[in-house]
Every structure is written in structure tokens, then in C-alpha cells.
Design an enzyme around this catalytic site. Sequence first.
Site, mmCIF file in Angstrom:
data_model
loop_
_atom_site.group_PDB
_atom_site.id
_atom_site.type_symbol
_atom_site.label_atom_id
_atom_site.label_comp_id
_atom_site.label_asym_id
_atom_site.label_seq_id
_atom_site.Cartn_x
_atom_site.Cartn_y
_atom_site.Cartn_z
ATOM 1 N N ASP A 32 -5.523 4.848 2.696
ATOM 2 C CA ASP A 32 -5.805 3.442 2.454
ATOM 3 C C ASP A 32 -7.148 3.259 1.748
ATOM 4 O O ASP A 32 -8.084 4.017 1.981
ATOM 5 C CB ASP A 32 -5.819 2.704 3.801
ATOM 6 N N ASN A 84 5.446 -1.902 0.973
ATOM 7 C CA ASN A 84 4.667 -1.918 -0.274
ATOM 8 C C ASN A 84 5.462 -2.416 -1.478
ATOM 9 O O ASN A 84 4.882 -2.752 -2.515
ATOM 10 C CB ASN A 84 4.089 -0.521 -0.585
ATOM 11 N N ARG A 103 -5.449 -0.502 12.321
ATOM 12 C CA ARG A 103 -4.028 -0.789 12.571
ATOM 13 C C ARG A 103 -3.250 0.500 12.375
ATOM 14 O O ARG A 103 -3.691 1.369 11.644
ATOM 15 C CB ARG A 103 -3.490 -1.793 11.529
HETATM 16 C C1 FPP Z 1 -3.230 2.336 -0.110
HETATM 17 O O1 FPP Z 1 -4.363 1.742 -0.690
HETATM 18 C C2 FPP Z 1 -2.535 3.160 -1.103
HETATM 19 C C3 FPP Z 1 -1.264 2.931 -1.527
HETATM 20 C C4 FPP Z 1 -0.430 1.832 -1.018
HETATM 21 C C5 FPP Z 1 -0.642 3.781 -2.574
HETATM 22 C C6 FPP Z 1 -1.023 5.234 -2.525
HETATM 23 C C7 FPP Z 1 -0.452 5.875 -3.704
HETATM 24 C C8 FPP Z 1 -0.917 7.013 -4.262
HETATM 25 C C9 FPP Z 1 -2.075 7.797 -3.734
HETATM 26 C C10 FPP Z 1 -0.312 7.474 -5.543
HETATM 27 C C11 FPP Z 1 1.103 7.975 -5.509
HETATM 28 C C12 FPP Z 1 1.411 8.996 -4.504
HETATM 29 C C13 FPP Z 1 1.388 10.343 -4.598
HETATM 30 C C14 FPP Z 1 1.706 11.114 -3.375
HETATM 31 C C15 FPP Z 1 1.069 11.118 -5.804
HETATM 32 P P1 FPP Z 1 -4.323 0.188 -0.994
HETATM 33 O O2 FPP Z 1 -3.713 -0.044 -2.334
HETATM 34 O O3 FPP Z 1 -3.656 -0.534 0.122
HETATM 35 O O4 FPP Z 1 -5.856 -0.137 -1.055
HETATM 36 P P2 FPP Z 1 -6.557 -1.502 -0.614
HETATM 37 O O5 FPP Z 1 -6.254 -1.675 0.855
HETATM 38 O O6 FPP Z 1 -7.992 -1.211 -0.877
HETATM 39 O O7 FPP Z 1 -5.998 -2.599 -1.462
#
Ligand code: FPP
Length: 224
Positions: A2, A50, A172
Site C-alpha cells: 500500500d 480495486n 486495516r
Molecule cells: C496500493 O497502493 C497498490 C495497488 C492497489 C496496486 C499495486 C500494483 C502494483 C505494485 C503493480 C502491478 C503488480 C505486480 C505484481 C507487478 P495504492 O494505490 O492504494 O496507494 P495509495 O493508498 O497511496 O493511493
Amino acid sequence: MDGNGRWATKRGLPRINGHEAGTENIRRITIRAGEIGIRYLTLWAFSTENWRRPRDEVDGILRILAEAIARETDELHERGAQLRHIGSLDGLSPELRDAILDSIELTRNNDFIVLTLAFNYGGRAELLQAIRRIVADDVDPNDIDEALVNRYLYTCDIPEPDLIIRTSGEYRTSNFLLWQSAYAEYFFTPVLWPDFGPQELVQAVNEYRHRDRRFGGIKPPVAE
Ligand code: FPP
């Protein structure tokens, strides 16, 4: 994993750059985890919720995943990582689905570390599919015990987690491994995922080593 979005926003960059930086982090964390003796590492990349994000961001994450699979599989394989997936592959393009399945097949006999990607994963969705399949299989209610439920989960062939790390200062669990986390230890850190490096991983594991895990029991008295 996250905090990718906030990591990018803090730098005045589009959120997708945060997901790119977060993806870069996966390789170094996986390698360090293997080196310190972690045999199962599960990374939550995309939840069943998501899909509600703006189309652009979802498409960007799917593109990054496809590129990462194409770019990283050979090195993961050489380093002895076994790739697995939990969640549903529905909703992914047939090309991406095939690429994931090919990587899983290629690496299936590796044993340096089992790297499980939770993608399009949700704990409730996992329990629902298990219940549906148990009913469809006509299982006698008297035969339903914890071991049987475990066999119907996406995680049927990996152990339950000892330690769950959540980055970015959120307190959470957000629908992650609901059944399997019953006795997991949690480590919450304000560090955003792209900044959560090998040192932070070691720090989390060291803290875990001092936890007193009783699994609902009590500690046996120390002999006089
Ligand atoms: C959470 O941060 C991250 C995600 C929902 C996406 C994670 C995706 C990757 C790392 C790339 C694709 C996957 C792989 C395995 C290559 P957030 O977007 O919720 O961050 P925020 O809470 O700061 O908005």
C-alpha cells in the site's frame, strides 16, 4: 503493497509512476526475503475492490503486471523462485492470463522461495467460492472441518501466514486472507510500499521474532 499512489503524489507524479516504483521494489524484497529464510512470500497487488478505481489506473496496473511478468520471469526462475497466484484470473485478458499461467508452469519446481501474487484477490470472494464448491461437491456437513475448508481455499497448498505486513500507515486488514490470518502477527508501518526496502523487511521480521505466539493457549510455565 500500500501507498504507491501517495508516494507518486508526494513527488508531483501521476499515480501510475507509484505503481511502477512499487513494482521495482518487488524484486529486491523477494530476493532479501529468500536470503533471510522466508520460504513463502505473498504480495497483494490488486483486490477484488480495486476494479472500482478509474479505468486509466486499472489499465495501467494491468499493463505493469503484464510487463513485469514478461521482464522478470526469467530472473525469478534463475533465482529459484516459484510463482503462484491467488484470486481470480477472470477479468484479465486471455494474453495476460496465459502469461501468468506460463510463468507458474515454468517455475513450479523451484524451492528457494514461493512468491504468491494475490491479484484480483478478496478474502470474502475466496470464502464464497469455497462455500459454493463445497456445496456443489455435495459434501456431508459432518465432514466439514477446518482441514476441509483449507483445501477449498486459493491457498490450499501454502501455509497460513505467520506475519502480515501492511505499509503506508493504514490500520486495516481490508479483506486480506480472512480465514488464514486467524493467528497471524501484524506489522504496521508508515513507510510507503516503494520505500519499504530490504532493511525495513528485516526490521519487521526481527520484531516478529520477539512476538509471543500462543495460538489461544497459555505459555507453559518455566521449570524452576
Ligand atoms: C496500493 O497502493 C497498490 C495497488 C492497489 C496496486 C499495486 C500494483 C502494483 C505494485 C503493480 C502491478 C503488480 C505486480 C505484481 C507487478 P495504492 O494505490 O492504494 O496507494 P495509495 O493508498 O497511496 O493511493
